[in-house]
Scaffold this motif. Structure first.
Motif, mmCIF file in Angstrom:
data_model
loop_
_atom_site.group_PDB
_atom_site.id
_atom_site.type_symbol
_atom_site.label_atom_id
_atom_site.label_comp_id
_atom_site.label_asym_id
_atom_site.label_seq_id
_atom_site.Cartn_x
_atom_site.Cartn_y
_atom_site.Cartn_z
ATOM 1 N N SER A 146 0.637 -1.156 0.053
ATOM 2 C CA SER A 146 0.041 -0.103 0.060
ATOM 3 C C SER A 146 0.915 1.243 -0.059
ATOM 4 C CB SER A 146 -0.809 -0.049 1.212
ATOM 5 O OG SER A 146 -0.133 -0.131 2.433
ATOM 6 N N LEU A 147 0.255 2.454 -0.475
ATOM 7 C CA LEU A 147 1.135 3.417 -0.861
ATOM 8 C C LEU A 147 1.266 4.311 0.703
ATOM 9 C CD1 LEU A 147 -0.767 4.957 -3.871
ATOM 10 C CD2 LEU A 147 1.607 4.097 -3.618
ATOM 11 N N PRO A 148 2.724 4.515 1.082
ATOM 12 C CA PRO A 148 2.617 5.517 2.451
ATOM 13 C C PRO A 148 2.107 6.786 2.220
ATOM 14 C CG PRO A 148 4.659 5.459 1.179
ATOM 15 C CD PRO A 148 3.702 4.602 0.306
ATOM 16 N N ALA A 149 1.994 7.788 3.142
ATOM 17 C CA ALA A 149 1.669 9.162 2.977
ATOM 18 C C ALA A 149 2.607 9.915 1.753
ATOM 19 C CB ALA A 149 2.013 9.701 4.262
ATOM 20 N N LEU A 195 9.163 5.037 -12.415
ATOM 21 C CA LEU A 195 8.218 5.188 -13.866
ATOM 22 C C LEU A 195 7.139 4.108 -13.434
ATOM 23 C CD1 LEU A 195 10.948 5.567 -16.778
ATOM 24 C CD2 LEU A 195 9.085 7.324 -15.925
ATOM 25 N N ALA A 196 7.469 3.098 -12.672
ATOM 26 C CA ALA A 196 6.378 2.111 -12.495
ATOM 27 C C ALA A 196 5.507 2.557 -11.354
ATOM 28 C CB ALA A 196 7.135 0.898 -12.081
ATOM 29 N N LEU A 197 6.094 3.283 -10.492
ATOM 30 C CA LEU A 197 5.156 3.985 -9.543
ATOM 31 C C LEU A 197 4.205 5.018 -9.954
ATOM 32 C CD1 LEU A 197 4.634 3.667 -6.317
ATOM 33 C CD2 LEU A 197 6.668 5.484 -5.870
ATOM 34 N N GLN A 198 4.566 5.619 -10.820
ATOM 35 C CA GLN A 198 3.741 6.802 -11.214
ATOM 36 C C GLN A 198 2.364 6.530 -11.430
ATOM 37 O OE1 GLN A 198 2.369 7.730 -14.207
ATOM 38 N NE2 GLN A 198 1.598 9.820 -13.779
ATOM 39 N N PRO A 199 1.870 5.473 -12.157
ATOM 40 C CA PRO A 199 0.441 5.231 -12.400
ATOM 41 C C PRO A 199 -0.197 4.757 -10.982
ATOM 42 C CG PRO A 199 1.954 4.072 -13.921
ATOM 43 C CD PRO A 199 2.715 4.512 -13.102
ATOM 44 N N GLN A 208 -2.768 14.198 -2.825
ATOM 45 C CA GLN A 208 -1.358 14.398 -2.681
ATOM 46 C C GLN A 208 -0.434 13.308 -3.348
ATOM 47 O OE1 GLN A 208 0.065 17.188 -1.161
ATOM 48 N NE2 GLN A 208 -1.962 17.513 -1.184
ATOM 49 N N HIS A 209 -0.996 12.303 -3.321
ATOM 50 C CA HIS A 209 -0.436 11.333 -4.087
ATOM 51 C C HIS A 209 -0.562 11.725 -5.687
ATOM 52 C CE1 HIS A 209 -0.902 7.719 -1.027
ATOM 53 N NE2 HIS A 209 0.166 8.230 -0.781
ATOM 54 N N ARG A 210 -1.452 12.034 -6.090
ATOM 55 C CA ARG A 210 -1.796 12.272 -7.518
ATOM 56 C C ARG A 210 -0.803 13.619 -7.952
ATOM 57 N NH1 ARG A 210 -7.301 11.703 -6.044
ATOM 58 N NH2 ARG A 210 -7.722 14.123 -6.330
ATOM 59 N N ILE A 211 -0.736 14.604 -7.027
ATOM 60 C CA ILE A 211 0.222 15.820 -7.137
ATOM 61 C C ILE A 211 1.627 15.241 -7.311
ATOM 62 C CG2 ILE A 211 1.447 17.791 -6.027
ATOM 63 C CD1 ILE A 211 -1.348 18.326 -4.953
ATOM 64 N N ASN A 214 1.878 13.593 -11.010
ATOM 65 C CA ASN A 214 1.758 14.335 -12.002
ATOM 66 C C ASN A 214 2.480 15.350 -12.134
ATOM 67 O OD1 ASN A 214 -0.311 12.357 -12.991
ATOM 68 N ND2 ASN A 214 -1.821 13.351 -11.620
ATOM 69 N N LEU A 215 3.198 15.907 -11.064
ATOM 70 C CA LEU A 215 3.725 17.157 -10.913
ATOM 71 C C LEU A 215 5.168 17.083 -10.558
ATOM 72 C CD1 LEU A 215 0.908 19.645 -9.664
ATOM 73 C CD2 LEU A 215 1.709 19.304 -12.063
ATOM 74 N N THR A 216 5.535 16.389 -9.432
ATOM 75 C CA THR A 216 7.017 16.427 -8.727
ATOM 76 C C THR A 216 7.699 15.534 -9.067
ATOM 77 O OG1 THR A 216 5.979 15.795 -6.624
ATOM 78 C CG2 THR A 216 6.028 18.127 -7.222
ATOM 79 N N MET A 217 7.300 14.321 -8.754
ATOM 80 C CA MET A 217 8.196 13.115 -8.827
ATOM 81 C C MET A 217 9.080 12.989 -10.114
ATOM 82 S SD MET A 217 7.335 8.954 -8.039
ATOM 83 C CE MET A 217 6.314 8.670 -9.508
ATOM 84 N N ILE A 218 8.430 13.022 -11.427
ATOM 85 C CA ILE A 218 9.252 12.818 -12.803
ATOM 86 C C ILE A 218 9.339 14.243 -13.274
ATOM 87 C CG2 ILE A 218 9.276 11.782 -14.761
ATOM 88 C CD1 ILE A 218 7.613 9.499 -13.472
ATOM 89 N N PRO A 219 10.542 14.578 -13.743
ATOM 90 C CA PRO A 219 10.600 15.918 -14.118
ATOM 91 C C PRO A 219 9.871 15.977 -15.656
ATOM 92 C CG PRO A 219 12.815 15.053 -13.571
ATOM 93 C CD PRO A 219 11.770 14.041 -13.405
#
Length: 229
Positions: A146-149, A195-199, A208-211, A214-219
């Motif tokens: 499961s996804l952490p905070a 890249l696998a975690l992004q979807p 916050q997960h979506r932000i 879609n915005l900060t994890m991958i340039p």
């Protein structure tokens, strides 16, 4: 090898090692170590200089008479700054191996990261408060479980990206900042993991997960790597 020295000494076998990264040796505190200031991968100094190499070896062997360890002795000679190491740098291939994991990749980069911090006298790693193996475990868990905070995950990812790029700056042929970023996104398990975690993050009910996805994890310059982006 420094840690192994402790076990061998307990069995009555005296040991001595040559240290290229003093910070590691100070942490492990082996029974006897000779610290040298040579290029990583060249513990005896310049190739094709047997007299110099013999002096290094003799200095290491001389430590066997010492019984006041753990100790680190400084080798007094240095290789001239103008020495030509072209073609002699430690040959490495840091591309992921078929059996590699993210944890193994992080561990393989530790010596280069320590070397970079020593050379630069600073690091941008640390915002998460985690060591890098723990940060890697958080990313791996986010993928498999499961996804952490979002905030601690973001901080762990930021630290890992900084750790990789700072480590790459200490490679024998570090290239430019752009080259190092290309290496990170082209060749590492960390990039494959992100890249696998992004979807998964993008599909989360947590805003916050979506932000993060879609915005900060991958340039923006790397988002073309995402299918359909």
């Amino acid at each position: 090898m420094g840690a192994l020295g402790h076990f061998l000494e307990r069995e009555g076998i005296p040991t001595v090692g040559i240290s290229l990264v003093r910070e590691h040796t100070e942490t492990i505190r082996p029974p006897r170590a000779l610290w040298v200031t040579f290029e990583l991968g060249r513990p005896l100094g310049m190739p094709d200089d047997p007299a110099f190499q013999r002096r290094v070896m003799q200095a290491a062997l001389d430590l066997f008479v010492r019984t006041d360890g753990p100790l680190i002795a400084d080798y007094p000679e240095q290789v001239a700054e103008e020495a030509d190491f072209t073609g002699w740098a430690c040959p490495i291939n840091l591309a992921p191996r078929a059996t590699d994991t993210l944890a193994a990749e992080i561990d393989r980069l530790a010596v280069w990261y320590d070397r970079a911090v020593t050379a630069q006298g600073r690091t941008t790693v640390g915002v998460s408060g985690l060591d890098m193996p723990a940060a890697g475990k958080l990313v791996a868990a986010a993928l498999a479980e499961s996804l952490p905070a979002a905030q601690p995950l973001k901080q762990a990812i930021d630290d890992l990206k900084a750790y990789y790029l700072e480590a790459a700056s200490a490679f024998p042929d570090p290239g430019s900042s752009r080259t190092r970023k290309a290496w990170l996104w082209d060749e590492t398990i960390l990039a494959t993991s992100l890249l696998a975690l992004q979807p998964k993050l993008a599909d989360s009910a947590d805003a916050q997960h979506r932000i993060l996805a879609n915005l900060t994890m991958i340039p923006a310059t790397e988002r073309h790597r995402l299918t359909g982006k």
